[in-house]
Enzyme design. Structure first.
Site, PDB file in Angstrom:
ATOM      1  NE  ARG A 100      -2.574   0.975   3.501  1.00 45.27           N
ATOM      2  CZ  ARG A 100      -3.248   0.697   4.614  1.00 45.27           C
ATOM      3  NH1 ARG A 100      -4.504   0.258   4.534  1.00 45.27           N
ATOM      4  NH2 ARG A 100      -2.686   0.827   5.794  1.00 45.27           N
ATOM      5  CD  GLU A 149     -11.843   5.432   4.358  1.00 42.74           C
ATOM      6  OE1 GLU A 149     -11.344   4.624   5.171  1.00 42.74           O
ATOM      7  OE2 GLU A 149     -11.214   5.891   3.395  1.00 42.74           O
ATOM      8  CE  LYS A 169      -2.343   4.733   7.157  1.00 41.27           C
ATOM      9  NZ  LYS A 169      -3.602   5.287   7.644  1.00 41.27           N
TER      10      LYS A 169
HETATM   11  N1  PLP Z   1      -9.235   4.201   6.546  1.00 40.86           N
HETATM   12  C1  PLP Z   1      -8.461   5.233   6.883  1.00 40.86           C
HETATM   13  C2  PLP Z   1      -8.813   6.578   6.373  1.00 40.86           C
HETATM   14  C3  PLP Z   1      -7.342   5.013   7.699  1.00 40.86           C
HETATM   15  O1  PLP Z   1      -6.554   6.031   8.052  1.00 40.86           O
HETATM   16  C4  PLP Z   1      -7.061   3.716   8.153  1.00 40.86           C
HETATM   17  C5  PLP Z   1      -5.883   3.449   8.967  1.00 40.86           C
HETATM   18  O2  PLP Z   1      -4.885   2.949   8.520  1.00 40.86           O
HETATM   19  C6  PLP Z   1      -7.911   2.673   7.774  1.00 40.86           C
HETATM   20  C7  PLP Z   1      -8.987   2.959   6.967  1.00 40.86           C
HETATM   21  C8  PLP Z   1      -7.659   1.284   8.213  1.00 40.86           C
HETATM   22  O3  PLP Z   1      -6.651   0.663   7.473  1.00 40.86           O
HETATM   23  P1  PLP Z   1      -5.807  -0.525   8.074  1.00 40.86           P
HETATM   24  O4  PLP Z   1      -6.764  -1.578   8.488  1.00 40.86           O
HETATM   25  O5  PLP Z   1      -4.941  -0.966   6.965  1.00 40.86           O
HETATM   26  O6  PLP Z   1      -5.052   0.027   9.233  1.00 40.86           O
HETATM   27  C1  COI Z   2      -4.036   3.376  11.495  1.00 36.61           C
HETATM   28  O1  COI Z   2      -5.028   2.775  11.880  1.00 36.61           O
HETATM   29  O2  COI Z   2      -2.920   2.854  11.436  1.00 36.61           O
HETATM   30  C2  COI Z   2      -4.116   4.751  11.037  1.00 36.61           C
HETATM   31  O3  COI Z   2      -3.226   5.187  10.385  1.00 36.61           O
HETATM   32  C3  COI Z   2      -5.262   5.569  11.415  1.00 36.61           C
HETATM   33  C4  COI Z   2      -4.862   6.861  11.995  1.00 36.61           C
HETATM   34  C5  COI Z   2      -6.097   7.686  12.045  1.00 36.61           C
HETATM   35  C6  COI Z   2      -4.230   6.717  13.327  1.00 36.61           C
END
Ligand code: PLP
Ligand code: COI
Length: 336
Positions: free
Chosen positions: A82, A220, A184
């Site tokens: 990612r 989301e 991200k």
């Molecule tokens: N959506 C957003 C906007 C986020 O910042 C995060 C955090 O990483 C997620 C979703 C969840 O992603 P992940 O499960 O890969 O941490």
């Molecule tokens: C995460 O879950 O790792 C994120 O980056 C989310 C952030 C809002 C802390």
């Protein structure tokens, strides 16, 4: 190995400076060999591309102490992928995916004393990130970059642990069609700061974003994907403008393969959210945080909070992460 003397159980989601972090610099078209350093502060040009034009992206993953005392992390290869996608979208050089995983391992190993003990309720949050570091005044990408990984012990992302969240349908948008919502990028979070503070001021824990083109479908939240449950079915929005959460993708597989649930990944209309029994926010930081209320402009849609379905998903996912339940092939990276 002796652990640091912290009150692990009372940690919130906050930064604690740990001993060592990984750094690699990109210059003249190549990454250097990288190393661990105790230097947590960064000095750069006032005109650095990251400072002027927000050329930065990041990742988030966690390391856990398992029931049998190993230190592991969860699917770091997917964070590497990612981040490579984020870099390509922001015209930054990709830090090679195998080196990303190695940098995570090195950082966690070097801070093993900071990995919270099994059962403490805390985990080690790992933050890989990259930024354009040389002076850029015309709008174009930097030519020099720094990639870093630091780690910090954390507790629950939302205050109150399993307390059901109260969230609102946001009037502001997070991501444009064909924009950067699926990567991200730091800019996605900078532009959400006004809205998260406003949500907190109004007594909400988070903002639920809808699609900005039609404002008819759920996307989301500011920092997590969203899941809904109805009976034995898990429903989660698929949209090209949401971040492809590794937690959500893992939960889909857990629901199908471990819990025998039906799964639908599809557009979820705002109109239908009253039909679900349970709702949760999922992400590395959020894990699975139960939602009690979605407020849609004064219309309160209520869910079971930590209901039976969310509980089963939570127990199975965290069981896999903490070594209580056998993991699918390749999900657990053993570090020590
Ligand atoms: N959506 C957003 C906007 C986020 O910042 C995060 C955090 O990483 C997620 C979703 C969840 O992603 P992940 O499960 O890969 O941490
Ligand atoms: C995460 O879950 O790792 C994120 O980056 C989310 C952030 C809002 C802390």
């Amino acid at each position: 190995m002796e652990k640091k003397n912290l009150d692990w159980g009372s940690l919130g989601f906050a930064y604690t400076r740990t001993d060592l972090r990984y750094v690699s610099n990109y210059k003249n078209g190549a990454w250097d060999e990288g190393c661990l350093t105790d230097q947590a502060d960064i000095t750069m040009s006032e005109c650095a591309c990251v400072l002027q034009y927000a050329q930065t992206c990041f990742e988030g993953l966690k390391a856990y102490t398992t029931e049998d005392g190993r230190i592991v992390c969860f699917r770091p290869d997917l964070n590497a992928q990612r981040m490579a996608d984020s870099c390509r979208r922001l015209r930054m050089p990709v830090f090679p995916e195998d080196r990303f995983v190695d940098a995570v391992i090195q950082t966690v190993r070097a801070n093993a004393q900071w990995v919270p003990p099994y059962g403490s309720g805390a985990t080690l949050y790992i933050r890989p990130f990259m930024f354009g570091s040389d002076a850029i005044i015309g709008v174009k990408p930097a030519t020099e970059y720094q990639f870093r990984v630091f780690a910090t012990p954390v507790g629950p992302y939302f205050k109150g642990g399993f307390k059901a969240l109260r969230v609102r349908i946001s009037d502001l948008d997070r991501a444009a069609p064909r924009g950067t919502g699926h990567v991200k990028a730091g800019l996605n979070y900078a532009m959400s700061l006004y809205n998260i503070m406003d949500a907190h001021d109004q007594g909400y824990d988070e903002n639920v974003y809808v699609d900005s083109a039609t404002r008819t479908h759920i996307e989301e939240t500011g920092g997590a994907n969203i899941i809904f449950l109805k009976g034995n079915k898990l429903v989660t929005p698929n949209s090209p403008t949401i971040l492809p959460s590794i937690t959500r993708r893992s939960l889909v597989q857990v629901a199908q393969e471990y819990l025998g649930m039906e799964v639908e990944e599809r557009p979820v209309a705002l109109e239908e959210i009253g039909e679900f029994d349970e709702c949760g926010l999922c992400g590395t930081a959020a894990v699975i945080s139960p939602v009690g209320i979605i407020d849609d402009h004064g219309k309160e849609i209520r869910y079971a909070g930590m209901g039976e379905g969310i509980r089963k998903l939570y127990d199975t996912l965290t069981g896999i992460q903490m070594g209580r339940i056998p993991a699918p092939e390749g999900w657990i990276q053993v570090i020590a």
